[in-house]
Design an enzyme around this catalytic site. Structure first.
Site, PDB file in Angstrom:
ATOM      1  N   ASN A 213      46.868  40.199  33.678  1.00 25.87           N
ATOM      2  CA  ASN A 213      47.328  40.870  34.887  1.00 25.87           C
ATOM      3  C   ASN A 213      46.184  41.440  35.728  1.00 25.87           C
ATOM      4  O   ASN A 213      46.280  41.478  36.951  1.00 25.87           O
ATOM      5  CB  ASN A 213      48.297  41.998  34.499  1.00 25.87           C
ATOM      6  CG  ASN A 213      48.540  42.967  35.622  1.00 25.87           C
ATOM      7  OD1 ASN A 213      49.246  42.663  36.581  1.00 25.87           O
ATOM      8  ND2 ASN A 213      47.945  44.160  35.513  1.00 25.87           N
TER       9      ASN A 213
ATOM     10  N   ILE B  43      51.664  46.779  38.303  1.00 24.91           N
ATOM     11  CA  ILE B  43      52.458  45.788  37.584  1.00 24.91           C
ATOM     12  C   ILE B  43      52.167  45.845  36.092  1.00 24.91           C
ATOM     13  O   ILE B  43      53.077  45.765  35.258  1.00 24.91           O
ATOM     14  CB  ILE B  43      52.160  44.372  38.129  1.00 24.91           C
ATOM     15  CG1 ILE B  43      52.622  44.255  39.579  1.00 24.91           C
ATOM     16  CG2 ILE B  43      52.847  43.314  37.279  1.00 24.91           C
ATOM     17  CD1 ILE B  43      52.188  42.972  40.250  1.00 24.91           C
TER      18      ILE B  43
ATOM     19  N   SER C  77      49.408  35.325  38.990  1.00 24.51           N
ATOM     20  CA  SER C  77      48.692  34.648  40.066  1.00 24.51           C
ATOM     21  C   SER C  77      49.177  35.152  41.422  1.00 24.51           C
ATOM     22  O   SER C  77      49.583  36.304  41.552  1.00 24.51           O
ATOM     23  CB  SER C  77      48.874  33.132  39.920  1.00 24.51           C
ATOM     24  OG  SER C  77      48.011  32.441  40.795  1.00 24.51           O
TER      25      SER C  77
ATOM     26  N   ARG D  95      41.985  57.279  32.721  1.00 27.92           N
ATOM     27  CA  ARG D  95      43.197  56.717  33.320  1.00 27.92           C
ATOM     28  C   ARG D  95      44.068  56.042  32.268  1.00 27.92           C
ATOM     29  O   ARG D  95      45.300  56.106  32.341  1.00 27.92           O
ATOM     30  CB  ARG D  95      42.833  55.733  34.436  1.00 27.92           C
ATOM     31  CG  ARG D  95      42.285  56.418  35.681  1.00 27.92           C
ATOM     32  CD  ARG D  95      42.303  55.481  36.877  1.00 27.92           C
ATOM     33  NE  ARG D  95      41.330  54.409  36.744  1.00 27.92           N
ATOM     34  CZ  ARG D  95      40.088  54.469  37.201  1.00 27.92           C
ATOM     35  NH1 ARG D  95      39.647  55.574  37.792  1.00 27.92           N
ATOM     36  NH2 ARG D  95      39.271  53.444  37.061  1.00 27.92           N
TER      37      ARG D  95
ATOM     38  N   ASP E 262      36.802  45.710  30.580  1.00 24.90           N
ATOM     39  CA  ASP E 262      36.529  45.517  32.000  1.00 24.90           C
ATOM     40  C   ASP E 262      36.392  44.018  32.232  1.00 24.90           C
ATOM     41  O   ASP E 262      35.395  43.411  31.831  1.00 24.90           O
ATOM     42  CB  ASP E 262      35.247  46.249  32.394  1.00 24.90           C
ATOM     43  CG  ASP E 262      34.920  46.108  33.871  1.00 24.90           C
ATOM     44  OD1 ASP E 262      35.680  45.426  34.589  1.00 24.90           O
ATOM     45  OD2 ASP E 262      33.898  46.671  34.306  1.00 24.90           O
TER      46      ASP E 262
END
Length: 245
Positions: free
Chosen positions: A95, A18, A150, A42, A68
């Site tokens: 997110n 997402i 959420s 990544r 992180d």
């Protein structure tokens, strides 16, 4: 999507799923977008793919910062780097999330890693970036938003009468959300409690902005069922759906 030229956005967990597509949509609308990620390899691969698949993006429009959310030290360091690069923040999207496993894994904040990632890091980052959000909100025709991704998981794992215990910062559901049991259902309950905390934070922050007359919108959203390979676990999902809530 409105024209976001001149707007600055930050998305946590933006290198996949997402978060990745959120970054792309914001950038395609004209925003300058930063995203947080744990892995440099990544993150860099994600940026390369974004530019390759969206040739209309301008150089420097998408940027990543090493953040992180499972580490408070990393969250604060990431905020420092962001403040060094920008003076305002129009859109903050929380997110990144932890799925609730690893019940004995404690973060540097002293709480279990799920609550750290899904709630405490969200609170800390939002507070650290408050001045930048308020700077953007003071501009003419501002439309500043904090979006907390959420879940409807609490409605699946807990009854309407159940209440979390957030009264003791050294125990209860703050330090060990929903207990220390292992297994898939326990992980789902742990995840749910952390999302309850996020939703309560959302409501309280909006109420405070409203009392102060600060034009910032704070919302929690449930994206629904979204295919994301690391989350797919058919056997455990079927197990969860067999359990009464």
């Amino acid at each position: 999507m409105p024209n976001l030229q001149g707007r600055v956005a930050f998305v946590t967990g933006g290198n996949a799923g997402i978060g990745y597509h959120t970054v792309v949509f914001l950038a395609k609308a004209g925003a300058k977008v930063y995203f947080g990620a744990r892995s440099a390899s990544r993150a860099e691969a994600a940026v390369e793919r974004m530019y390759r698949e969206n040739p209309g993006l301008l150089h420097g429009q998408v940027n990543w910062l090493q953040v992180d959310m499972a580490s408070m030290k990393s969250v604060l360091a990431g905020c420092d780097k962001f403040r060094a690069s920008e003076s305002k923040l129009n859109i903050l999207i929380h997110n990144a999330a932890h799925e609730g496993r690893e019940p004995s894994n404690m973060a540097d904040s002293g709480v279990q890693i799920t609550m750290q990632t899904n709630h405490l890091a969200v609170f800390a980052m939002t507070q650290e970036l408050q001045p930048m959000l308020r700077t953007a909100a003071a501009e003419k025709d501002s439309d500043v938003r904090i979006v907390n991704v959420s879940s409807n998981a609490p409605s699946l794992t807990h009854s309407d009468e159940w209440r979390p215990d957030f009264s003791d910062p050294h125990g209860g559901d703050i330090r060990y959300p929903a207990g220390q049991a292992d297994g898939f259902l326990a992980a789902m309950k742990r995840y749910s409690v952390s999302k309850m905390a996020m939703n309560l934070l959302t409501a309280e922050l909006q109420a405070r902005y409203d009392r102060e007359g600060v034009p910032i919108m704070v919302i929690s959203v449930c994206p629904g069922a979204v295919y994301f390979k690391p989350q797919v676990d058919t056997e455990n999902v079927e197990e969860m759906m067999r359990q009464p809530t």
